[in-house]
Scaffold this active site. Sequence first.
Site, PDB file in Angstrom:
ATOM      1  N   ASP A  83     -15.887  10.775   7.412  1.00 57.20           N
ATOM      2  CA  ASP A  83     -15.137  10.481   6.198  1.00 57.20           C
ATOM      3  C   ASP A  83     -14.259  11.715   5.744  1.00 57.20           C
ATOM      4  O   ASP A  83     -14.679  12.675   6.047  1.00 57.20           O
ATOM      5  CB  ASP A  83     -16.037   9.826   5.146  1.00 57.20           C
ATOM      6  CG  ASP A  83     -15.314   8.786   4.437  1.00 57.20           C
ATOM      7  OD1 ASP A  83     -15.733   7.588   4.367  1.00 57.20           O
ATOM      8  OD2 ASP A  83     -14.518   9.317   3.438  1.00 57.20           O
TER       9      ASP A  83
ATOM     10  N   ASP B 153      -9.995  14.293   8.160  1.00 58.71           N
ATOM     11  CA  ASP B 153      -8.704  13.503   7.533  1.00 58.71           C
ATOM     12  C   ASP B 153      -8.276  12.651   8.703  1.00 58.71           C
ATOM     13  O   ASP B 153      -7.587  13.657   9.566  1.00 58.71           O
ATOM     14  CB  ASP B 153      -7.858  14.513   6.906  1.00 58.71           C
ATOM     15  CG  ASP B 153      -6.465  13.881   6.200  1.00 58.71           C
ATOM     16  OD1 ASP B 153      -6.489  12.358   6.660  1.00 58.71           O
ATOM     17  OD2 ASP B 153      -5.775  14.359   5.657  1.00 58.71           O
ATOM     18  N   VAL B 154      -8.353  11.498   8.836  1.00 65.19           N
ATOM     19  CA  VAL B 154      -7.780  10.883  10.150  1.00 65.19           C
ATOM     20  C   VAL B 154      -6.227  10.966  10.221  1.00 65.19           C
ATOM     21  O   VAL B 154      -5.789  10.513  11.374  1.00 65.19           O
ATOM     22  CB  VAL B 154      -8.456   9.516  10.132  1.00 65.19           C
ATOM     23  CG1 VAL B 154      -9.847   9.319  10.365  1.00 65.19           C
ATOM     24  CG2 VAL B 154      -7.664   8.585   9.120  1.00 65.19           C
TER      25      VAL B 154
ATOM     26  N   SER C 126      -6.524  -6.568   9.558  1.00 65.93           N
ATOM     27  CA  SER C 126      -6.634  -7.160   8.429  1.00 65.93           C
ATOM     28  C   SER C 126      -5.913  -8.226   8.371  1.00 65.93           C
ATOM     29  O   SER C 126      -5.217  -8.703   9.478  1.00 65.93           O
ATOM     30  CB  SER C 126      -6.081  -6.431   7.315  1.00 65.93           C
ATOM     31  OG  SER C 126      -5.940  -7.230   6.124  1.00 65.93           O
TER      32      SER C 126
ATOM     33  N   TYR D 214       1.129  -1.678   3.647  1.00 67.20           N
ATOM     34  CA  TYR D 214      -0.391  -2.273   4.121  1.00 67.20           C
ATOM     35  C   TYR D 214      -0.153  -3.096   5.160  1.00 67.20           C
ATOM     36  O   TYR D 214      -0.560  -3.054   6.332  1.00 67.20           O
ATOM     37  CB  TYR D 214      -1.107  -2.784   2.954  1.00 67.20           C
ATOM     38  CG  TYR D 214      -2.652  -2.966   3.375  1.00 67.20           C
ATOM     39  CD1 TYR D 214      -3.497  -2.037   3.391  1.00 67.20           C
ATOM     40  CD2 TYR D 214      -3.132  -4.115   3.727  1.00 67.20           C
ATOM     41  CE1 TYR D 214      -4.982  -2.165   4.114  1.00 67.20           C
ATOM     42  CE2 TYR D 214      -4.548  -4.544   3.869  1.00 67.20           C
ATOM     43  CZ  TYR D 214      -5.415  -3.326   4.014  1.00 67.20           C
ATOM     44  OH  TYR D 214      -6.491  -3.521   4.472  1.00 67.20           O
TER      45      TYR D 214
ATOM     46  N   LYS E 191      -0.965  -2.573   9.131  1.00 66.84           N
ATOM     47  CA  LYS E 191      -2.178  -3.240   9.961  1.00 66.84           C
ATOM     48  C   LYS E 191      -1.514  -4.133  10.826  1.00 66.84           C
ATOM     49  O   LYS E 191      -2.289  -4.490  11.877  1.00 66.84           O
ATOM     50  CB  LYS E 191      -2.888  -4.386   8.795  1.00 66.84           C
ATOM     51  CG  LYS E 191      -3.706  -3.580   7.776  1.00 66.84           C
ATOM     52  CD  LYS E 191      -4.742  -2.839   8.463  1.00 66.84           C
ATOM     53  CE  LYS E 191      -5.586  -2.047   7.524  1.00 66.84           C
ATOM     54  NZ  LYS E 191      -6.881  -1.103   8.255  1.00 66.84           N
TER      55      LYS E 191
ATOM     56  N   GLY F  37     -10.495 -10.744   2.711  1.00 68.82           N
ATOM     57  CA  GLY F  37     -11.090  -9.988   1.641  1.00 68.82           C
ATOM     58  C   GLY F  37     -12.679  -9.677   1.767  1.00 68.82           C
ATOM     59  O   GLY F  37     -13.334 -10.742   1.738  1.00 68.82           O
TER      60      GLY F  37
HETATM   61  P1  NAP Z   1     -13.400   1.750   1.375  1.00 66.44           P
HETATM   62  O1  NAP Z   1     -14.846   1.070   0.827  1.00 66.44           O
HETATM   63  O2  NAP Z   1     -12.542   2.084   0.549  1.00 66.44           O
HETATM   64  O3  NAP Z   1     -13.869   2.360   2.715  1.00 66.44           O
HETATM   65  C1  NAP Z   1     -12.809   3.320   3.276  1.00 66.44           C
HETATM   66  C2  NAP Z   1     -13.100   4.494   3.687  1.00 66.44           C
HETATM   67  O4  NAP Z   1     -12.339   5.328   4.224  1.00 66.44           O
HETATM   68  C3  NAP Z   1     -13.398   5.573   2.257  1.00 66.44           C
HETATM   69  O5  NAP Z   1     -14.731   6.156   2.681  1.00 66.44           O
HETATM   70  C4  NAP Z   1     -12.407   6.390   2.270  1.00 66.44           C
HETATM   71  O6  NAP Z   1     -12.742   7.731   1.717  1.00 66.44           O
HETATM   72  C5  NAP Z   1     -12.092   6.600   3.801  1.00 66.44           C
HETATM   73  N1  NAP Z   1     -10.734   7.299   3.976  1.00 66.44           N
HETATM   74  C6  NAP Z   1      -9.764   6.945   3.207  1.00 66.44           C
HETATM   75  N2  NAP Z   1      -8.643   7.743   3.935  1.00 66.44           N
HETATM   76  C7  NAP Z   1      -9.246   8.495   4.842  1.00 66.44           C
HETATM   77  C8  NAP Z   1      -8.807   9.552   5.703  1.00 66.44           C
HETATM   78  N3  NAP Z   1      -7.522   9.983   5.489  1.00 66.44           N
HETATM   79  N4  NAP Z   1      -9.760  10.077   6.413  1.00 66.44           N
HETATM   80  C9  NAP Z   1     -10.967   9.620   6.572  1.00 66.44           C
HETATM   81  N5  NAP Z   1     -11.585   8.795   5.893  1.00 66.44           N
HETATM   82  C10 NAP Z   1     -10.773   8.214   4.742  1.00 66.44           C
HETATM   83  O7  NAP Z   1     -12.664   0.383   2.087  1.00 66.44           O
HETATM   84  P2  NAP Z   1     -13.243  -0.673   2.977  1.00 66.44           P
HETATM   85  O8  NAP Z   1     -12.951  -2.056   2.458  1.00 66.44           O
HETATM   86  O9  NAP Z   1     -14.632  -0.681   3.576  1.00 66.44           O
HETATM   87  O10 NAP Z   1     -11.948  -0.665   4.239  1.00 66.44           O
HETATM   88  C11 NAP Z   1     -12.548  -0.381   5.370  1.00 66.44           C
HETATM   89  C12 NAP Z   1     -11.264  -0.979   6.286  1.00 66.44           C
HETATM   90  O11 NAP Z   1     -11.164  -2.358   6.344  1.00 66.44           O
HETATM   91  C13 NAP Z   1      -9.885  -0.378   5.972  1.00 66.44           C
HETATM   92  O12 NAP Z   1      -9.035  -0.270   7.082  1.00 66.44           O
HETATM   93  C14 NAP Z   1      -9.314  -1.588   5.261  1.00 66.44           C
HETATM   94  O13 NAP Z   1      -7.877  -1.477   5.251  1.00 66.44           O
HETATM   95  C15 NAP Z   1      -9.847  -2.803   6.160  1.00 66.44           C
HETATM   96  N6  NAP Z   1      -9.827  -3.838   5.174  1.00 66.44           N
HETATM   97  C16 NAP Z   1     -10.479  -4.195   3.950  1.00 66.44           C
HETATM   98  C17 NAP Z   1     -10.328  -5.393   3.370  1.00 66.44           C
HETATM   99  C18 NAP Z   1     -11.117  -5.561   2.076  1.00 66.44           C
HETATM  100  O14 NAP Z   1     -10.796  -6.634   1.481  1.00 66.44           O
HETATM  101  N7  NAP Z   1     -11.846  -4.459   1.646  1.00 66.44           N
HETATM  102  C19 NAP Z   1      -9.685  -6.390   3.882  1.00 66.44           C
HETATM  103  C20 NAP Z   1      -9.112  -6.339   5.436  1.00 66.44           C
HETATM  104  C21 NAP Z   1      -9.274  -5.142   5.863  1.00 66.44           C
HETATM  105  P3  NAP Z   1     -12.385   7.796   0.120  1.00 66.44           P
HETATM  106  O15 NAP Z   1     -13.282   6.837  -0.519  1.00 66.44           O
HETATM  107  O16 NAP Z   1     -12.753   9.323   0.039  1.00 66.44           O
HETATM  108  O17 NAP Z   1     -10.824   7.702  -0.045  1.00 66.44           O
END
Ligand code: NAP
Length: 249
Positions: A37, A63-64, A141, A154, A158, A186
């Site tokens: 992370d 940082d990815v 997504s 976004y 995706k 979501g």
């Molecule tokens: P989340 O709780 O915000 O988790 C995302 C994680 O990625 C956070 O720990 C964040 O760190 C980390 N991150 C951000 N930028 C980064 C970087 N440059 N290098 C390394 N780590 C990084 O979000 P989530 O909802 O679990 O999302 C996980 C995945 O599911 C994402 O790809 C998202 O697009 C996808 N997704 C989410 C949803 C939804 O409704 N939640 C729906 C469809 C798809 P920080 O907190 O420090 O920024």
Amino acid sequence: MARFTDRVAIVTGGGSGLGRATAHRLASEGANVAVVDLARDAAEKVAAEIAETGGTARAVAADVSDPKSTSAAVEEAAGGLGRPQVLVNCAGIGGFSHTLDESYERWSAIIGVNLTGTFLMCQAILPHLLDGGGAIVNVASNAGLMGQPYSAAYCASKGGVVNLTKALAVEYVKRGVRVNAVAPGGMNTPMIAGFTMPEGVNLKEFAKVTSPLGYSEPEEIAGLIAYMASDDARYMVGSVVSMDGGITA
Ligand code: NAP
């Protein structure tokens, strides 16, 4: 089930939301997990949670979107835990905005983390996966499969993940590496809790990206990811599996 006993898995975005749930799920099935992370403290917290439940995990700050950081992260994971056989790319960022208000910097950041970050992690781990086999699960997504309002960057990122997944899948299918993607709708995570609507938006515009079932829990998607990363999914190659409460049905 213990489908990952003695296997090493790398989970990006492992400090929160879906990445955290996936790290826990893979560890519960025997994987030694590198929790990657941006925030080291978030990665360390999840690694400690896994250790408390009797699992093995190592926190890796990275940082990815930065190629030096992704290479270093994979090598740190491999050095500490052994040859990685599974990669789950969960790291992601998003948010709603009017396209006319989207800055170049914000566009670049979203593409940089979600699409370029996924590519860089795949590229960094591939030498290890080619040395004995493995599986990658990318997180797309519903927004990669359809138009979602106020989400141009976004959706583009995706959609890119969807076709990046297919391109890698056909390139490596004969060499023991399976690449697939999951496309959640979501999910109940900190990401979605942090979203705010841009000014002047009518919420009815979001009806088509809203499931009558509400949000999923990240653990539900993590269960699907674990299946896709496991040998149970031996014949799944280049698939984009929707789990979105019917949004894209
Ligand atoms: P989340 O709780 O915000 O988790 C995302 C994680 O990625 C956070 O720990 C964040 O760190 C980390 N991150 C951000 N930028 C980064 C970087 N440059 N290098 C390394 N780590 C990084 O979000 P989530 O909802 O679990 O999302 C996980 C995945 O599911 C994402 O790809 C998202 O697009 C996808 N997704 C989410 C949803 C939804 O409704 N939640 C729906 C469809 C798809 P920080 O907190 O420090 O920024």
